[in-house]
Design a protein around this motif. Structure first.
Motif, mmCIF file in Angstrom:
data_model
loop_
_atom_site.group_PDB
_atom_site.id
_atom_site.type_symbol
_atom_site.label_atom_id
_atom_site.label_comp_id
_atom_site.label_asym_id
_atom_site.label_seq_id
_atom_site.Cartn_x
_atom_site.Cartn_y
_atom_site.Cartn_z
ATOM 1 N N TYR A 50 1.172 -1.831 0.046
ATOM 2 C CA TYR A 50 0.007 -0.531 -0.319
ATOM 3 C C TYR A 50 0.902 0.753 -0.089
ATOM 4 C CZ TYR A 50 -3.936 -2.700 0.809
ATOM 5 O OH TYR A 50 -5.222 -3.555 0.775
ATOM 6 N N GLY A 51 2.132 1.003 -0.212
ATOM 7 C CA GLY A 51 3.055 2.812 -0.302
ATOM 8 C C GLY A 51 3.528 2.960 0.723
ATOM 9 N N GLY A 52 3.066 2.894 1.962
ATOM 10 C CA GLY A 52 3.888 2.978 3.662
ATOM 11 C C GLY A 52 4.872 2.990 3.617
ATOM 12 N N MET A 53 5.441 4.156 3.979
ATOM 13 C CA MET A 53 7.342 4.213 4.072
ATOM 14 C C MET A 53 7.272 4.586 5.620
ATOM 15 S SD MET A 53 8.483 6.840 1.223
ATOM 16 C CE MET A 53 7.713 5.632 0.335
ATOM 17 N N ASP A 54 8.523 3.854 5.887
ATOM 18 C CA ASP A 54 8.708 4.988 7.413
ATOM 19 C C ASP A 54 9.585 6.821 7.279
ATOM 20 O OD1 ASP A 54 11.588 4.934 6.702
ATOM 21 O OD2 ASP A 54 11.762 2.906 7.708
ATOM 22 N N THR A 55 10.347 7.143 8.135
ATOM 23 C CA THR A 55 10.509 8.137 8.587
ATOM 24 C C THR A 55 12.024 8.871 7.283
ATOM 25 O OG1 THR A 55 9.460 9.228 10.003
ATOM 26 C CG2 THR A 55 11.550 10.131 9.136
ATOM 27 N N ASP A 56 12.845 7.589 7.460
ATOM 28 C CA ASP A 56 14.075 6.984 7.137
ATOM 29 C C ASP A 56 14.339 6.994 5.599
ATOM 30 O OD1 ASP A 56 15.698 7.142 9.358
ATOM 31 O OD2 ASP A 56 15.625 5.212 9.230
ATOM 32 N N ALA A 57 13.095 5.835 5.110
ATOM 33 C CA ALA A 57 13.150 5.919 3.238
ATOM 34 C C ALA A 57 12.744 7.363 2.891
ATOM 35 C CB ALA A 57 12.014 5.067 3.505
ATOM 36 N N ALA A 58 11.724 7.971 4.212
ATOM 37 C CA ALA A 58 10.789 9.037 2.913
ATOM 38 C C ALA A 58 12.436 9.930 2.941
ATOM 39 C CB ALA A 58 9.907 9.646 3.730
ATOM 40 N N LYS A 59 12.604 10.521 3.517
ATOM 41 C CA LYS A 59 14.789 11.145 3.698
ATOM 42 C C LYS A 59 14.959 10.155 2.657
ATOM 43 C CE LYS A 59 18.081 13.147 6.798
ATOM 44 N NZ LYS A 59 18.398 13.250 7.781
ATOM 45 N N GLU A 60 15.118 9.446 2.487
ATOM 46 C CA GLU A 60 16.589 8.438 1.338
ATOM 47 C C GLU A 60 15.389 8.658 0.231
ATOM 48 O OE1 GLU A 60 18.637 4.832 0.111
ATOM 49 O OE2 GLU A 60 16.981 4.746 2.306
ATOM 50 N N LEU A 61 14.139 9.008 0.306
ATOM 51 C CA LEU A 61 13.511 9.349 -1.180
ATOM 52 C C LEU A 61 13.631 10.594 -1.490
ATOM 53 C CD1 LEU A 61 12.020 7.825 -3.484
ATOM 54 C CD2 LEU A 61 9.361 8.388 -1.774
ATOM 55 N N VAL A 227 -0.160 11.842 -5.118
ATOM 56 C CA VAL A 227 1.107 12.557 -5.024
ATOM 57 C C VAL A 227 1.750 12.069 -6.493
ATOM 58 C CG1 VAL A 227 1.242 12.337 -2.652
ATOM 59 C CG2 VAL A 227 1.775 9.803 -4.324
ATOM 60 N N ASP A 228 1.062 11.620 -7.517
ATOM 61 C CA ASP A 228 1.588 11.258 -8.612
ATOM 62 C C ASP A 228 0.786 12.665 -9.621
ATOM 63 O OD1 ASP A 228 -0.369 8.764 -9.393
ATOM 64 O OD2 ASP A 228 -0.789 10.711 -8.592
ATOM 65 N N ASN A 327 -5.442 19.796 2.875
ATOM 66 C CA ASN A 327 -4.287 20.893 3.027
ATOM 67 C C ASN A 327 -3.675 19.997 4.751
ATOM 68 O OD1 ASN A 327 -5.600 22.093 1.438
ATOM 69 N ND2 ASN A 327 -6.052 24.325 2.830
ATOM 70 N N ARG A 328 -4.245 19.098 5.099
ATOM 71 C CA ARG A 328 -3.318 18.401 5.881
ATOM 72 C C ARG A 328 -2.923 16.882 6.015
ATOM 73 N NH1 ARG A 328 -5.677 19.005 11.634
ATOM 74 N NH2 ARG A 328 -3.923 18.570 12.236
ATOM 75 N N ASN A 329 -3.559 16.544 4.742
ATOM 76 C CA ASN A 329 -2.463 15.282 4.032
ATOM 77 C C ASN A 329 -2.681 15.123 2.784
ATOM 78 O OD1 ASN A 329 -4.219 13.228 6.460
ATOM 79 N ND2 ASN A 329 -5.826 14.895 6.211
ATOM 80 N N HIS A 330 -1.519 13.821 2.326
ATOM 81 C CA HIS A 330 -1.120 14.042 0.857
ATOM 82 C C HIS A 330 -1.897 12.222 0.583
ATOM 83 C CE1 HIS A 330 2.044 12.505 2.906
ATOM 84 N NE2 HIS A 330 1.744 11.595 1.923
ATOM 85 N N TRP A 331 -1.900 12.881 -0.188
ATOM 86 C CA TRP A 331 -2.677 11.132 -1.078
ATOM 87 C C TRP A 331 -1.650 10.229 -1.743
ATOM 88 C CZ3 TRP A 331 -5.671 11.849 2.806
ATOM 89 C CH2 TRP A 331 -6.760 13.169 2.741
ATOM 90 N N ASN A 332 -0.959 9.376 -1.112
ATOM 91 C CA ASN A 332 -0.663 8.542 -1.772
ATOM 92 C C ASN A 332 -1.325 7.503 -3.034
ATOM 93 O OD1 ASN A 332 2.218 8.379 -1.066
ATOM 94 N ND2 ASN A 332 1.431 7.617 1.017
ATOM 95 N N THR A 333 -2.752 6.444 -2.721
ATOM 96 C CA THR A 333 -3.837 6.262 -3.554
ATOM 97 C C THR A 333 -5.308 6.829 -3.320
ATOM 98 O OG1 THR A 333 -4.208 4.930 -1.984
ATOM 99 C CG2 THR A 333 -2.525 4.206 -3.009
ATOM 100 N N LEU A 334 -6.279 7.022 -4.440
ATOM 101 C CA LEU A 334 -7.798 6.776 -3.920
ATOM 102 C C LEU A 334 -8.057 6.276 -3.231
ATOM 103 C CD1 LEU A 334 -9.663 8.409 -5.602
ATOM 104 C CD2 LEU A 334 -9.621 6.894 -7.031
ATOM 105 N N LEU A 335 -7.506 4.787 -2.322
ATOM 106 C CA LEU A 335 -8.385 4.702 -1.901
ATOM 107 C C LEU A 335 -8.192 4.993 -0.879
ATOM 108 C CD1 LEU A 335 -9.779 2.332 -0.405
ATOM 109 C CD2 LEU A 335 -7.202 0.749 -0.748
ATOM 110 N N GLU A 336 -6.811 5.502 -0.344
ATOM 111 C CA GLU A 336 -6.080 6.369 0.610
ATOM 112 C C GLU A 336 -7.141 7.358 1.436
ATOM 113 O OE1 GLU A 336 -2.561 7.365 1.235
ATOM 114 O OE2 GLU A 336 -2.323 8.550 3.270
ATOM 115 N N ALA A 337 -7.487 7.871 0.006
ATOM 116 C CA ALA A 337 -8.169 9.502 -0.036
ATOM 117 C C ALA A 337 -10.164 9.430 0.235
ATOM 118 C CB ALA A 337 -7.794 10.553 -1.373
ATOM 119 N N ARG A 338 -10.257 8.803 0.400
ATOM 120 C CA ARG A 338 -11.643 7.473 0.508
ATOM 121 C C ARG A 338 -11.209 7.809 1.830
ATOM 122 N NH1 ARG A 338 -12.025 3.228 -4.988
ATOM 123 N NH2 ARG A 338 -12.655 4.846 -6.456
#
Length: 381
Positions: A50-61, A227-228, A327-338
């Motif tokens: 489902y595209g989740g990632m931790d803080t270190d992975a987000a920083k590296e990305l 996000v895409d 404004n307080r969230n970003h959506w990785n997928t449409l399902l997450e937004a729903r």
């Protein structure tokens, strides 16, 4: 032995967002998995799926993206000349005049020689150097060009077809329409295409005051994106008297037919339609599909174009949804937004204390309200 617990996609999204919050608090992966009542392996598989990632992975990305952007810029600067040459060598430039302009561009911008520029464009050097007939005193169409320019000055809103008709029937000239079109384009006389005005919907009944539940429901759309960069369209509807949110529709695109299907489901779930639907003049709201669905069933009231304050209740709700959720969230997928938007609307109904309702939640007020529709608007006690 009890069977394994099955988690729905919505539950997984909620637990992943909770896992991100726990990770931000400094908890380890084992502690997060224990609090979520799943194994670390399950949590890892959820993140991978489902595209989740931790803080270190987000920083590296983020660092990788910045490096990639710098490399792309350097590569774009190095490949600029080759890209320009490749574009003009695809055979998309057909007319000699357009090819001459391409040759001039390559010579001026890239500093190419005439020989190389003509070879890239596919134009003979003799043709490039030959002066077009239209630019010589021997132009056989000089008189017609002058007539078309004068006609366009006198009739700036007319196109080439009306100019051809004037030549054919008023001037009695036997001239080909395609020739008039060619000369019209070469002289740059094309008429600018104006976008049509938005149509204003015609209300089926006069405006009604929302003095009781199920009298006036207001509906409107909002937009966001994942996000895409892909768009998300959000449909919301509230009861103007109780402030209850009645519709949670989050899709990439919402057509009039889809809106009708959702309204039909809401009417069935709430025990029937309201007296009035209040809306703006969006294309879905003035569509024939919605008009036919509401005929002899529910009244339709359209606000004047450009006056969102006339639909203030839904605009206020949209403002809260925008500031407190979108404004307080970003959506990785449409399902997450729903899932998250649906949870926000549920919290609005059952947890948000509304001052106009005596600081009761919309659900509490709707359960206790006994007002009926009268010509005079009721007040909150």
């Amino acid at each position: 032995m009890a069977g394994r617990k099955r988690h729905s996609a919505e539950d997984i999204v909620r637990k992943l967002r909770r896992a991100d919050e726990l990770a931000a608090e400094g908890k380890t992966g084992e502690q997060i998995a224990a609090e979520l009542e799943v194994s670390p392996a399950t949590l890892y598989n959820w993140r991978r799926t489902y595209g989740g990632m931790d803080t270190d992975a987000a920083k590296e990305l983020k660092e990788l993206r910045e490096q990639n952007a710098r490399l792309k810029k350097l590569l774009a600067d190095a490949e600029l000349e080759k890209d320009a040459l490749r574009e003009v060598a695809k055979g998309k430039i057909l007319s000699p005049a357009a090819k001459r302009r391409a040759v001039d561009m390559l010579k001026d911008v890239l500093g190419m020689s005439e020989r190389l520029a003509c070879k890239a464009v596919g134009l003979a050097r003799s043709t490039c150097r030959r002066l077009p007939l239209a630019q010589t005193p021997q132009d056989p169409d000089a008189e017609m060009r002058a007539w078309l320019r004068a006609y366009a000055t006198k009739h700036p809103c007319h196109g080439f077809r009306r100019a051809w008709a004037a030549l054919r029937y008023d001037e009695h000239r036997e001239v080909n329409k395609k020739k008039v079109h060619r000369l019209w384009r070469e002289e740059g006389l094309q008429v600018r295409v104006h976008s049509p005005r938005k149509r204003a919907g015609v209300s089926s009944i006069p405006a009604i005051v929302a003095d009781a539940p199920n009298v006036v429901w207001a509906i409107d759309f909002q937009y966001d994106s994942t996000v895409d960069g892909k768009a998300i369209k959000i449909a919301s509807m509230i009861d103007e008297h109780t402030r209850v949110s009645l519709l949670n529709l989050v899709e990439r695109s919402i057509t009039a037919d889809r809106l009708v299907d959702e309204l039909q489901a809401v009417f069935a779930a709430t025990g029937g339609p309201p007296r009035v639907l209040r809306m703006d003049n969006g294309p879905e709201f003035i569509s024939q599909a919605l008009q036919q669905f509401c005929e002899n069933k529910v009244g339709m009231v359209y606000i004047p174009p450009g006056t969102p304050w006339n639909n203030g209740h839904i605009e206020s709700f949209n403002n809260r949804l925008r500031k407190e959720c979108l404004n307080r969230n970003h959506w990785n997928t449409l399902l997450e937004a729903r899932v998250v938007i649906g949870d926000f609307k549920h919290d609005h109904n059952h947890r948000h204390r509304h001052s106009a309702l005596g600081y009761r939640t919309p659900a509490e007020y709707a359960a206790a309200c006994r007002h009926t529709h009268t010509p005079m608007a009721c007040q909150i006690n």
